[in-house]
Scaffold this active site. Sequence first.
Site, short mmCIF file in Angstrom:
data_model
loop_
_atom_site.label_atom_id
_atom_site.label_comp_id
_atom_site.label_asym_id
_atom_site.label_seq_id
_atom_site.Cartn_x
_atom_site.Cartn_y
_atom_site.Cartn_z
N HIS A 136 0.83 -1.20 0.00
CA HIS A 136 0.00 0.00 0.00
C HIS A 136 0.86 1.25 0.00
O HIS A 136 0.61 2.19 -0.77
CB HIS A 136 -0.92 -0.02 1.23
CG HIS A 136 -1.69 1.25 1.42
ND1 HIS A 136 -2.92 1.46 0.86
CD2 HIS A 136 -1.39 2.39 2.11
CE1 HIS A 136 -3.37 2.67 1.19
NE2 HIS A 136 -2.44 3.25 1.95
N GLU A 137 1.88 1.29 0.85
CA GLU A 137 2.72 2.48 0.95
C GLU A 137 3.54 2.69 -0.32
O GLU A 137 3.68 3.82 -0.80
CB GLU A 137 3.64 2.39 2.18
CG GLU A 137 2.91 2.30 3.50
CD GLU A 137 1.94 3.45 3.75
OE1 GLU A 137 2.16 4.56 3.20
OE2 GLU A 137 0.95 3.26 4.47
N HIS A 140 1.51 4.32 -3.09
CA HIS A 140 1.42 5.78 -3.04
C HIS A 140 2.57 6.43 -3.81
O HIS A 140 2.37 7.39 -4.56
CB HIS A 140 1.47 6.26 -1.59
CG HIS A 140 0.17 6.18 -0.85
ND1 HIS A 140 -0.99 6.75 -1.32
CD2 HIS A 140 -0.14 5.61 0.35
CE1 HIS A 140 -1.98 6.53 -0.45
NE2 HIS A 140 -1.48 5.83 0.56
N GLU A 197 -6.09 6.89 -1.21
CA GLU A 197 -6.00 5.72 -0.34
C GLU A 197 -6.64 4.50 -0.99
O GLU A 197 -6.09 3.39 -0.95
CB GLU A 197 -6.68 6.01 1.01
CG GLU A 197 -5.96 7.03 1.87
CD GLU A 197 -4.55 6.59 2.24
OE1 GLU A 197 -4.35 5.39 2.52
OE2 GLU A 197 -3.65 7.45 2.25
#
Length: 271
Positions: A136-137, A140, A197
């Site tokens: 997920h990070e 980004h 997100e």
Amino acid sequence: MKLKNATIILGTIGLITACATNPFTGKKTMALVPNSQLFPTAFAQYDQFLSENKVVKGTSDAAMVTRVGQKIAVAAERWLNANGHVGYLNDYKWEYNLVNDETVNAWCMPGGKIVVYTGILPIAKGETGLAAIMGHEVAHALANHGQQRMSAAYVQQGVAIAGNIAIKDEQSRNAFNQYYGIGSQVGVMLPFSRAHETEADKIGLYLMAIAGYNPDEAAELWKRMSAGSSGQAPPELLSTHPSNESRIANLTALAPTAKQEAAKFGVTSFK
């Protein structure tokens, strides 16, 4: 009037031309700060952060962070190359560090500089949960969300300045500042952040699956996150993140698609 119109035209041209393309969605995104400027700044900030915090070295947890990070980075390169984005990661300088801090958090700076806090490891409950977090990070950073947020903030500030210059009456100007501040934050900036997100959740699922980690674990991770929050999260409308319930439902629905994506790379069994 001519000067004013010229300024508006030049500003519009600047916004149109200062764009990048999100490789995962194909959509044009704002890029008022190019990566050639953003990455060196991020790298310097990352080094400063590491110098001011306790970096964990030589432990099994630190090795796990590096191992998972490397697998996610390889998965990202495989996906990007296969989808016509060869060389997209050339300027990325991957680095993975575990920091001794009880905060439940992890992050990836533009350009691939990653930090995982020890406080999130009990919620990760192992390598697959950590892969969901790091996927997920990293998503980004790959989708240039930091660049987009900075660009949007510049636009938000620019409109505020323009409004204050254009509105001569003090009472009207004060009303504009009050309502514009609230309206642009709740109506534009927060939804913008929540969309990032959700996008990072989807990309992160793809990356963890291609890296060989079971994407079903992402929803389970957020169930544990939700349980740990004790219902303290703000309403979704006023938050930078989707609600835990929305996120869990979305991750659950997307997991089969992530497995299908991984199968394109020959990955059909998961850790």
